[in-house]
Design a protein around this motif. Structure first.
Motif, PDB file in Angstrom:
ATOM      1  N   ASN A 104      -8.700   4.670   4.577  1.00 55.08           N
ATOM      2  CA  ASN A 104      -9.412   5.496   3.609  1.00 55.08           C
ATOM      3  C   ASN A 104      -8.585   6.696   3.150  1.00 55.08           C
ATOM      4  O   ASN A 104      -8.697   7.121   2.007  1.00 55.08           O
ATOM      5  CB  ASN A 104     -10.743   5.964   4.215  1.00 55.08           C
ATOM      6  CG  ASN A 104     -11.621   6.638   3.194  1.00 55.08           C
ATOM      7  OD1 ASN A 104     -11.701   6.206   2.059  1.00 55.08           O
ATOM      8  ND2 ASN A 104     -12.274   7.700   3.607  1.00 55.08           N
ATOM      9  N   SER A 105      -7.728   7.205   4.008  1.00 52.03           N
ATOM     10  CA  SER A 105      -6.943   8.378   3.649  1.00 52.03           C
ATOM     11  C   SER A 105      -5.653   8.051   2.892  1.00 52.03           C
ATOM     12  O   SER A 105      -5.012   8.942   2.353  1.00 52.03           O
ATOM     13  CB  SER A 105      -6.609   9.192   4.902  1.00 52.03           C
ATOM     14  OG  SER A 105      -5.774   8.445   5.760  1.00 52.03           O
ATOM     15  N   ILE A 106      -5.282   6.761   2.836  1.00 52.27           N
ATOM     16  CA  ILE A 106      -4.016   6.426   2.175  1.00 52.27           C
ATOM     17  C   ILE A 106      -4.168   5.616   0.891  1.00 52.27           C
ATOM     18  O   ILE A 106      -3.201   5.436   0.166  1.00 52.27           O
ATOM     19  CB  ILE A 106      -3.054   5.692   3.136  1.00 52.27           C
ATOM     20  CG1 ILE A 106      -3.678   4.404   3.681  1.00 52.27           C
ATOM     21  CG2 ILE A 106      -2.593   6.589   4.250  1.00 52.27           C
ATOM     22  CD1 ILE A 106      -2.751   3.575   4.550  1.00 52.27           C
ATOM     23  N   ILE A 107      -5.368   5.119   0.597  1.00 49.61           N
ATOM     24  CA  ILE A 107      -5.540   4.338  -0.632  1.00 49.61           C
ATOM     25  C   ILE A 107      -5.960   5.227  -1.793  1.00 49.61           C
ATOM     26  O   ILE A 107      -6.504   6.304  -1.600  1.00 49.61           O
ATOM     27  CB  ILE A 107      -6.549   3.184  -0.460  1.00 49.61           C
ATOM     28  CG1 ILE A 107      -7.952   3.719  -0.148  1.00 49.61           C
ATOM     29  CG2 ILE A 107      -6.087   2.212   0.596  1.00 49.61           C
ATOM     30  CD1 ILE A 107      -9.012   2.642  -0.174  1.00 49.61           C
ATOM     31  N   GLN A 108      -5.680   4.760  -2.984  1.00 50.25           N
ATOM     32  CA  GLN A 108      -6.068   5.452  -4.209  1.00 50.25           C
ATOM     33  C   GLN A 108      -6.936   4.507  -5.027  1.00 50.25           C
ATOM     34  O   GLN A 108      -6.441   3.697  -5.790  1.00 50.25           O
ATOM     35  CB  GLN A 108      -4.838   5.847  -5.013  1.00 50.25           C
ATOM     36  CG  GLN A 108      -3.963   6.856  -4.316  1.00 50.25           C
ATOM     37  CD  GLN A 108      -2.804   7.264  -5.213  1.00 50.25           C
ATOM     38  OE1 GLN A 108      -2.846   7.094  -6.420  1.00 50.25           O
ATOM     39  NE2 GLN A 108      -1.774   7.797  -4.607  1.00 50.25           N
ATOM     40  N   ALA A 109      -8.225   4.625  -4.822  1.00 46.32           N
ATOM     41  CA  ALA A 109      -9.156   3.745  -5.534  1.00 46.32           C
ATOM     42  C   ALA A 109      -9.147   4.059  -7.022  1.00 46.32           C
ATOM     43  O   ALA A 109      -8.890   5.183  -7.440  1.00 46.32           O
ATOM     44  CB  ALA A 109     -10.559   3.916  -4.972  1.00 46.32           C
ATOM     45  N   LYS A 110      -9.423   3.048  -7.816  1.00 45.63           N
ATOM     46  CA  LYS A 110      -9.546   3.242  -9.263  1.00 45.63           C
ATOM     47  C   LYS A 110     -10.884   3.909  -9.563  1.00 45.63           C
ATOM     48  O   LYS A 110     -11.798   3.902  -8.734  1.00 45.63           O
ATOM     49  CB  LYS A 110      -9.449   1.898  -9.968  1.00 45.63           C
ATOM     50  CG  LYS A 110      -8.064   1.292  -9.909  1.00 45.63           C
ATOM     51  CD  LYS A 110      -7.999   0.085 -10.793  1.00 45.63           C
ATOM     52  CE  LYS A 110      -6.630   0.023 -11.419  1.00 45.63           C
ATOM     53  NZ  LYS A 110      -6.552  -1.008 -12.432  1.00 45.63           N
ATOM     54  N   ASP A 111     -11.007   4.460 -10.764  1.00 43.86           N
ATOM     55  CA  ASP A 111     -12.235   5.149 -11.159  1.00 43.86           C
ATOM     56  C   ASP A 111     -13.473   4.267 -11.018  1.00 43.86           C
ATOM     57  O   ASP A 111     -14.526   4.727 -10.610  1.00 43.86           O
ATOM     58  CB  ASP A 111     -12.131   5.665 -12.596  1.00 43.86           C
ATOM     59  CG  ASP A 111     -11.139   6.805 -12.734  1.00 43.86           C
ATOM     60  OD1 ASP A 111     -10.845   7.463 -11.719  1.00 43.86           O
ATOM     61  OD2 ASP A 111     -10.663   7.019 -13.862  1.00 43.86           O
ATOM     62  N   GLN A 112     -13.360   3.007 -11.369  1.00 45.16           N
ATOM     63  CA  GLN A 112     -14.500   2.096 -11.293  1.00 45.16           C
ATOM     64  C   GLN A 112     -14.679   1.520  -9.891  1.00 45.16           C
ATOM     65  O   GLN A 112     -15.559   0.712  -9.662  1.00 45.16           O
ATOM     66  CB  GLN A 112     -14.386   0.977 -12.332  1.00 45.16           C
ATOM     67  CG  GLN A 112     -13.229   0.037 -12.124  1.00 45.16           C
ATOM     68  CD  GLN A 112     -11.925   0.482 -12.761  1.00 45.16           C
ATOM     69  OE1 GLN A 112     -11.726   1.652 -13.055  1.00 45.16           O
ATOM     70  NE2 GLN A 112     -11.017  -0.440 -12.976  1.00 45.16           N
ATOM     71  N   GLY A 113     -13.846   1.922  -8.935  1.00 43.56           N
ATOM     72  CA  GLY A 113     -13.952   1.464  -7.554  1.00 43.56           C
ATOM     73  C   GLY A 113     -12.936   0.391  -7.228  1.00 43.56           C
ATOM     74  O   GLY A 113     -12.308  -0.185  -8.116  1.00 43.56           O
ATOM     75  N   ILE A 154       0.828  -1.211   0.000  1.00 44.78           N
ATOM     76  CA  ILE A 154       0.000   0.000   0.000  1.00 44.78           C
ATOM     77  C   ILE A 154       0.858   1.254   0.000  1.00 44.78           C
ATOM     78  O   ILE A 154       0.513   2.245  -0.648  1.00 44.78           O
ATOM     79  CB  ILE A 154      -0.993  -0.022   1.182  1.00 44.78           C
ATOM     80  CG1 ILE A 154      -2.089  -1.062   0.913  1.00 44.78           C
ATOM     81  CG2 ILE A 154      -1.608   1.350   1.419  1.00 44.78           C
ATOM     82  CD1 ILE A 154      -3.127  -1.209   2.008  1.00 44.78           C
ATOM     83  N   SER A 155       1.999   1.217   0.657  1.00 50.18           N
ATOM     84  CA  SER A 155       2.876   2.392   0.723  1.00 50.18           C
ATOM     85  C   SER A 155       3.415   2.807  -0.644  1.00 50.18           C
ATOM     86  O   SER A 155       3.883   3.932  -0.817  1.00 50.18           O
ATOM     87  CB  SER A 155       4.045   2.135   1.669  1.00 50.18           C
ATOM     88  OG  SER A 155       4.843   1.070   1.192  1.00 50.18           O
ATOM     89  N   GLN A 156       3.316   1.926  -1.648  1.00 49.48           N
ATOM     90  CA  GLN A 156       3.789   2.263  -2.994  1.00 49.48           C
ATOM     91  C   GLN A 156       2.793   3.151  -3.741  1.00 49.48           C
ATOM     92  O   GLN A 156       3.097   3.637  -4.829  1.00 49.48           O
ATOM     93  CB  GLN A 156       4.059   0.980  -3.788  1.00 49.48           C
ATOM     94  CG  GLN A 156       5.243   0.193  -3.251  1.00 49.48           C
ATOM     95  CD  GLN A 156       5.449  -1.103  -3.992  1.00 49.48           C
ATOM     96  OE1 GLN A 156       4.746  -2.082  -3.732  1.00 49.48           O
ATOM     97  NE2 GLN A 156       6.406  -1.124  -4.909  1.00 49.48           N
ATOM     98  N   ASN A 157       1.604   3.346  -3.178  1.00 52.48           N
ATOM     99  CA  ASN A 157       0.584   4.245  -3.743  1.00 52.48           C
ATOM    100  C   ASN A 157       0.201   3.910  -5.185  1.00 52.48           C
ATOM    101  O   ASN A 157       0.041   4.794  -6.018  1.00 52.48           O
ATOM    102  CB  ASN A 157       1.035   5.703  -3.646  1.00 52.48           C
ATOM    103  CG  ASN A 157       1.162   6.151  -2.215  1.00 52.48           C
ATOM    104  OD1 ASN A 157       0.335   5.816  -1.374  1.00 52.48           O
ATOM    105  ND2 ASN A 157       2.209   6.899  -1.920  1.00 52.48           N
TER     106      ASN A 157
END
Length: 84
Positions: free
Chosen positions: A48-57, A26-29
């Protein structure tokens, strides 16, 4: 399918990688389809504050009390377990 695993879950990270999954920490963003974390180590509100969800979720999987087979089942079915 891109999977990111909480950094402290090294054994899950290595086992998924050994099975041929595209896995990052996860730390690789890296925006991922699935995020695997442990609520014991990282509360969902912090995740929730550190993940980068994809456009489709993205599917967020709490792996507490799960073995590797359970995790793989959840990855492929995008579900935790049957309701009944």
């Amino acid at each position: 399918m891109i999977i990111s695993v909480e950094d402290s879950l090294e054994n899950i990270y290595q086992e998924l990688k050994n099975l041929g999954y595209e896995v990052y920490k996860i730390s690789q963003n890296i925006p991922s389809d699935i995020y695997i974390y442990s609520e014991t180590n990282t509360p969902l509100i912090k995740l929730n504050s550190i993940i980068q969800a994809k456009d489709q979720g993205s599917f967020i999987l709490n792996c507490d009390n799960m073995n590797l087979q359970d995790i793989i089942f959840s990855i492929h079915h995008k579900t935790y377990s049957p309701l009944f």
